[in-house]
Design a protein around this motif. Structure first.
Motif, PDB file in Angstrom:
ATOM      1  N   HIS A   1       1.388 -14.383 -21.131  1.00 11.38           N
ATOM      2  CA  HIS A   1       2.428 -14.506 -21.959  1.00 11.38           C
ATOM      3  C   HIS A   1       3.457 -13.133 -21.606  1.00 11.38           C
ATOM      4  O   HIS A   1       3.238 -12.060 -20.784  1.00 11.38           O
ATOM      5  CB  HIS A   1       1.701 -13.446 -23.319  1.00 11.38           C
TER       6      HIS A   1
ATOM      7  N   GLN B   1       4.926 -10.763 -22.756  1.00  9.76           N
ATOM      8  CA  GLN B   1       4.928  -9.395 -23.427  1.00  9.76           C
ATOM      9  C   GLN B   1       3.673  -8.685 -22.961  1.00  9.76           C
ATOM     10  O   GLN B   1       3.846  -7.750 -23.531  1.00  9.76           O
ATOM     11  CB  GLN B   1       5.317  -9.728 -24.951  1.00  9.76           C
TER      12      GLN B   1
ATOM     13  N   PRO C   1       2.551  -5.867 -20.802  1.00 10.78           N
ATOM     14  CA  PRO C   1       3.265  -5.266 -20.229  1.00 10.78           C
ATOM     15  C   PRO C   1       2.771  -4.939 -18.546  1.00 10.78           C
ATOM     16  O   PRO C   1       1.640  -5.070 -18.385  1.00 10.78           O
ATOM     17  CB  PRO C   1       3.076  -3.792 -20.715  1.00 10.78           C
TER      18      PRO C   1
ATOM     19  N   SER D   1       8.390 -17.440 -19.632  1.00 10.94           N
ATOM     20  CA  SER D   1       9.287 -16.827 -20.696  1.00 10.94           C
ATOM     21  C   SER D   1       8.535 -17.521 -21.896  1.00 10.94           C
ATOM     22  O   SER D   1       7.925 -18.114 -21.979  1.00 10.94           O
ATOM     23  CB  SER D   1      10.617 -17.463 -20.376  1.00 10.94           C
TER      24      SER D   1
ATOM     25  N   GLU E   1       0.397  -5.842 -32.987  1.00  9.77           N
ATOM     26  CA  GLU E   1       1.034  -6.483 -31.734  1.00  9.77           C
ATOM     27  C   GLU E   1      -0.170  -7.387 -31.047  1.00  9.77           C
ATOM     28  O   GLU E   1       0.254  -8.526 -30.374  1.00  9.77           O
ATOM     29  CB  GLU E   1       1.717  -5.493 -30.736  1.00  9.77           C
TER      30      GLU E   1
ATOM     31  N   ILE F   1       0.316 -11.633 -30.173  1.00  5.46           N
ATOM     32  CA  ILE F   1       0.560 -12.173 -28.861  1.00  5.46           C
ATOM     33  C   ILE F   1      -0.904 -12.971 -28.601  1.00  5.46           C
ATOM     34  O   ILE F   1      -0.746 -13.806 -27.810  1.00  5.46           O
ATOM     35  CB  ILE F   1       0.612 -10.865 -27.772  1.00  5.46           C
TER      36      ILE F   1
END
Length: 444
Positions: free
Chosen positions: A30, A32, A34, A170, A223, A227
């Motif tokens: 994914h 996002q 981090p 992306s 979050e 995700i």
């Protein structure tokens, strides 16, 4: 002055679970998720990795851990790693990330691995209709060599490689993956005749919160929930690289990965040897990254409706086992029932593997032993012909030197039954009710 040692950027504590690590691991793709570390292009770095199942498979005398494994948690990856150029500018979408593999191997004090087949009710494997039981063999490493007490009389040099290595997708590419794989899972059984011959299920592993780990993102937060419902499973290889399992991708190799997000967000894991089924060890990999600006447009041609439909390029290194004598087993695209398939390389390769297993079992081995051996020994699978209709031709070449006996056909055929070498592989019972496939002409 001697060159400096690689900088350790992702350490692994063998006493902790993947999600308990100082830099928590992840098992999804994914954009996002981090990054856990940041490196400069050209920097020599070390990444430590756990096996695909996060240390849940044990060096013991039972395969129950394989039978009960949570297949939703496969492929714990170290990373993501954000890559910057010498000026501090991150890799950008459209760039290529060149990743050189300088060294890799098991962590000191943990020089062992395993090979396993999953229970058919838990996804199974390539030949799950023939081998529905969960099985396991333990391998020990002596330098470059591997041997197993569960497959006696075999010893070979391993060619370790990272089973999974890739960049983050992306959001646009992630949506493409999820849509096409959802269509396959929902409609594939109705439309693909190949599903009648290859029986591993599901056809595609869709996003799921079960077994999901997202690195630094705390489970249970809004979050994480969002995700986890979007993040792609790591099961197949895709445009970003991922679970490619290219056996020669070892020391001295280089991977040219497309970049889809700022920083590239490189992740890797699942140290393996040549495989058909599943084999893993806990190891470290030393790498060096370079950024090729605009490299996707210059070197990768999209094979699909968008510029994102590209694939990595792999440069194979100079290190590999050397063998001079091989037995080669052929398969054609005719299945076990005798039905003809049109130029189907998957059916042909399945037949080549079954031919090899059946032949090798004549030399004092169980078929389960040979199935697990072929998952990790330095054999060579090839598509030999795919243009002469109706038959695709696939071959599987096995080096004869890995055995402690001559396995070639002889004019004087030994008389009497062959005793199976003990101990055999560890196995559980199959408690499901799916039918198994039998070769009608084979002597079982």
């Amino acid at each position: 002055m001697a060159p400096s040692a690689p900088r350790l950027i992702v350490p692994i504590d063998l006493k902790k679970k993947p999600w308990e690590q100082k830099l928590p691991l992840h098992n999804r793709w994914h954009p996002q998720i981090p990054p856990v570390a940041e490196v400069m292009a050209g920097e020599y770095i070390r990444v430590e990795m756990v096996d695909a199942n996060g240390g849940n498979i044990k060096d013991d005398n039972s395969s129950l851990d394989v039978k009960l494994i949570d297949s939703s948690s496969f492929h714990f990856l170290s990373g993501p790693i954000r890559v910057l150029d010498v000026d501090g500018v991150p890799a950008k979408p459209g760039d290529l990330l060149a990743v050189e593999i300088c060294n890799l191997g098991p962590l000191p004090g943990d020089e062992w691995g395993y090979t396993a087949t999953l229970d058919r009710e838990n996804g199974g494997g390539f030949l799950t209709d023939h081998f529905p039981c969960a099985t396991k063999a333990i391998w020990y490493f002596e330098g470059i060599y591997a041997y197993s007490p569960h497959i006696p009389g075999v010893r070979f040099p391993g060619l370790t490689h990272p089973g999974v290595i890739g960049t983050a997708p992306s959001m646009e590419l992630l949506n493409i993956w999820n849509e096409r794989e959802r269509q396959l899972e929902e409609n594939g059984l109705k439309t693909l005749k190949l599903c009648e011959v290859l029986h591993s299920r599901p056809l595609a592993n869709l996003p799921s919160t079960k077994g999901c780990h997202l690195g630094k993102i705390q489970q249970g937060t809004p979050e994480w929930e969002r995700i986890a419902r979007e993040a792609a499973r790591t099961t197949p290889g895709r445009e970003n690289g991922g679970n490619c399992d290219i056996k020669n991708l070892s020391r001295g190799s280089k991977i040219y990965l497309p970049v889809f997000v700022d920083g590239a967000n490189l992740s890797t894991g699942t140290c393996t040897s040549p495989r058909l089924i599943q084999d893993n060890c806990i190891c470290s990999i030393d790498i060096r990254c370079e950024i090729i600006r605009g490299g996707m447009k210059e070197y990768l041609t999209p094979m699909g409706p968008t510029p994102l439909h590209v694939n990595p390029i792999f440069e194979i290194g100079p290190v590999e086992p050397r063998f001079s004598e091989w037995l080669v087993f052929e398969g054609i695209s005719v299945d076990e029932s005798g039905r003809q398939h049109y130029l189907d390389a998957s059916v042909a390769y399945k037949r080549a593997v079954l031919n090899a297993i059946d032949y090798l079992s004549k030399f004092g081995y169980s078929k389960e032993q040979m199935y697990l051996l072929l998952s990790c020994c330095p054999c060579e699978g090839r598509i030999s012909g795919i243009v002469d209709s109706p038959n695709a031709v696939a071959t599987l070449a096995i080096p004869t030197a890995i055995f402690d006996q001559d396995i070639r056909p002889k004019t004087k055929v030994p008389v009497g039954p062959r005793l199976v070498r003990k101990p055999d592989v560890l196995r559980c019972t199959y408690d499901g009710n799916l039918p198994t496939t039998k070769n009608p002409a084979s002597i079982m």
